[in-house]
Design an enzyme around this catalytic site. Sequence first.
Site, mmCIF file in Angstrom:
data_model
loop_
_atom_site.group_PDB
_atom_site.id
_atom_site.type_symbol
_atom_site.label_atom_id
_atom_site.label_comp_id
_atom_site.label_asym_id
_atom_site.label_seq_id
_atom_site.Cartn_x
_atom_site.Cartn_y
_atom_site.Cartn_z
ATOM 1 N N VAL A 159 2.186 1.979 -3.440
ATOM 2 C CA VAL A 159 1.144 2.627 -4.245
ATOM 3 C C VAL A 159 1.081 4.124 -3.902
ATOM 4 O O VAL A 159 1.043 4.985 -4.782
ATOM 5 C CB VAL A 159 -0.235 1.956 -4.003
ATOM 6 C CG1 VAL A 159 -1.354 2.762 -4.641
ATOM 7 C CG2 VAL A 159 -0.221 0.516 -4.534
ATOM 8 N N HIS A 160 1.092 4.403 -2.608
ATOM 9 C CA HIS A 160 0.994 5.781 -2.101
ATOM 10 C C HIS A 160 2.161 6.635 -2.615
ATOM 11 O O HIS A 160 1.970 7.729 -3.159
ATOM 12 C CB HIS A 160 0.999 5.707 -0.566
ATOM 13 C CG HIS A 160 0.999 7.029 0.140
ATOM 14 N ND1 HIS A 160 -0.040 7.927 0.058
ATOM 15 C CD2 HIS A 160 1.919 7.592 0.975
ATOM 16 C CE1 HIS A 160 0.241 8.988 0.803
ATOM 17 N NE2 HIS A 160 1.423 8.814 1.368
ATOM 18 N N VAL A 161 3.370 6.104 -2.471
ATOM 19 C CA VAL A 161 4.555 6.859 -2.887
ATOM 20 C C VAL A 161 4.584 7.008 -4.408
ATOM 21 O O VAL A 161 4.856 8.092 -4.936
ATOM 22 C CB VAL A 161 5.847 6.167 -2.376
ATOM 23 C CG1 VAL A 161 7.085 6.809 -2.980
ATOM 24 C CG2 VAL A 161 5.903 6.214 -0.857
ATOM 25 N N VAL B 246 0.848 -1.199 0.000
ATOM 26 C CA VAL B 246 0.000 0.000 0.000
ATOM 27 C C VAL B 246 0.886 1.253 0.000
ATOM 28 O O VAL B 246 0.622 2.227 -0.715
ATOM 29 C CB VAL B 246 -0.950 0.011 1.232
ATOM 30 C CG1 VAL B 246 -1.695 1.339 1.335
ATOM 31 C CG2 VAL B 246 -1.938 -1.142 1.160
ATOM 32 N N TRP B 247 1.953 1.187 0.764
ATOM 33 C CA TRP B 247 2.890 2.319 0.838
ATOM 34 C C TRP B 247 3.532 2.578 -0.527
ATOM 35 O O TRP B 247 3.700 3.738 -0.937
ATOM 36 C CB TRP B 247 3.954 2.002 1.899
ATOM 37 C CG TRP B 247 5.058 3.007 1.999
ATOM 38 C CD1 TRP B 247 5.017 4.211 2.637
ATOM 39 C CD2 TRP B 247 6.362 2.912 1.413
ATOM 40 N NE1 TRP B 247 6.225 4.865 2.491
ATOM 41 C CE2 TRP B 247 7.064 4.086 1.748
ATOM 42 C CE3 TRP B 247 7.007 1.935 0.645
ATOM 43 C CZ2 TRP B 247 8.372 4.325 1.350
ATOM 44 C CZ3 TRP B 247 8.313 2.164 0.247
ATOM 45 C CH2 TRP B 247 8.990 3.357 0.597
#
Lengths: 237, 312
Positions: free
Chosen positions: A194-196, A191-192
């Site tokens: 994707v976020h970055v 998820v991180w």
Amino acid sequence: MSAHKIEPGVVGHGIADPDDSVHRGNPVTVDRYTAGARINHWITATCLVLLAVSGLALFHPSLFFLTGLFGGGQLTRALHPWIGVVLFFSFAGLFFRFWRLNLWKGADTTWMVRLNEVIGNRDHEDPELVEIGKYNAGQKIVFWGMSFLIIVLISSGVVIWNHYFSDYSTVDQKRLAMIVHSIAAVVIICVWIVHVYAAIWVRGTIGAMTRGRVTGGWAWRHHRKWLKELVTGKPPG
Amino acid sequence: MFPPLPNPSVQPSASKFGEQDLVRRSASTVPQPARQLTPMAKLIDVSKCIGCKACQSACLEWNDLREDVGINHGSYDNPLDLTPNSLTVMRFTEWVNPETKNLEWLIRKDGCMHCADPGCLKACPAPGAIVQYSNGIVDFVHDHCIGCGYCVTGCPFNIPRISKADNKAYKCTLCSDRMAVGQGPACAKACPTQAIVFGTKDDMKKWADDRIKDLKSRGFKNAGLYDPPGVGGTHVMYVLHHADQPKIYAGLPENPRISPVVQLWKGLTKYAGLTAIAAFAAIGVLHHVVMGPNRVTEDDEQNAKRLAEDRS
């Protein structure tokens, strides 16, 4: 409250988030995150990276060398849970700042259904896909995903924090907590990513978290409903 | 009577085994050893144990450990459980045999079983903190231990204990330091009834067969050897008078094996997890290469400007 309210160039303030406002100029700039929110975000981000690195060091033997960054295996083992505690409280701060604006709306479902058009850069003329509030569905999923996973990680993490809590669970419960913690950690790292990546791909985004503002064009392109709402001072329609 | 272990020479001698005899090393690999040592084993004949705790004392003595003075819990168990200092404890069970209505006092010496397939070693994330020698010893190397407690979750017998003093895991070493100079474990040496004997695993199995025959002739028709195959056999074995129900001996597991949860965690999860992370990163890079950045256009800026101007 803040200085920009008396600034002559200010056009309007948001209803949903009164800290945000639009400033005239070339280009138009829009306040997106207060200094408090940004500090809160970067403490959380630092903790998350440290947790991922120290956690991965204990997750796979080929990554054990990463414990060197924390002063060896014993220190990595001792520090990891404490960093987790800091992240938990820091993220709680972000949660209470942002949860209301991340509530799921009908338009978000449409956005998700047509996600391939967004990813394919084909969304910019479609009214269904450009009239987005402060957060789009992808951002909301990252927000709720992180919130859920952090709860799972802190609760399973406490069970396997042997130095303080080994006496409060059975070995079977520790085994279960161990695998839940590992899987949740893998998912939150994904998820991180994707976020970055989203912040890198959509140019102009990172400034929102470093300097606190974006350009009017960025807001028009990616969060048009939010921009209109800020300019008119009330939610459109 | 089993021939007692001879007193070895007191002259200094080279270690009989070492690094070159490792068959497994935690979180790392070892080359195939050039020689295979004779597998050794400790045999604990529960039916001959008188509960004197000489083994517990000998263990503390040899390993130079001291147990805290505890409190009386109303049973002979003292201490109540294994600790970082007490690497072995006697567990006393008062059991009424439902067939004979006799009260049987079951005493089992608990401690590391030295599994052929050790769950502790499988779970350990620290390279070289747990090692296994080709003679069957599973040993903890405290210099490499990080105190995470993963060995506790890996062990099917609930044996390792983490010290609060130095945050390292402790368990029975099978007196690897004594074996290295040709001696047997301190507990076996101290046992006054030969309830604990020590030798090659083959000899111990033969000795156990005789003991089981004897027990059967005395009416213990379910007497048998406890050498559980689920962990590949163990280098500490029990002769049990009721081998059909090991549970009655203070919860000795019926069919111990490394928990499937631990297998999944240390197997599929480890590889699938890193693959998933790498895949997400790769998809990101690929997307950027194919689609390029999503840039704000001059039109967007002008539209925003118009929107802001209209308002004034």
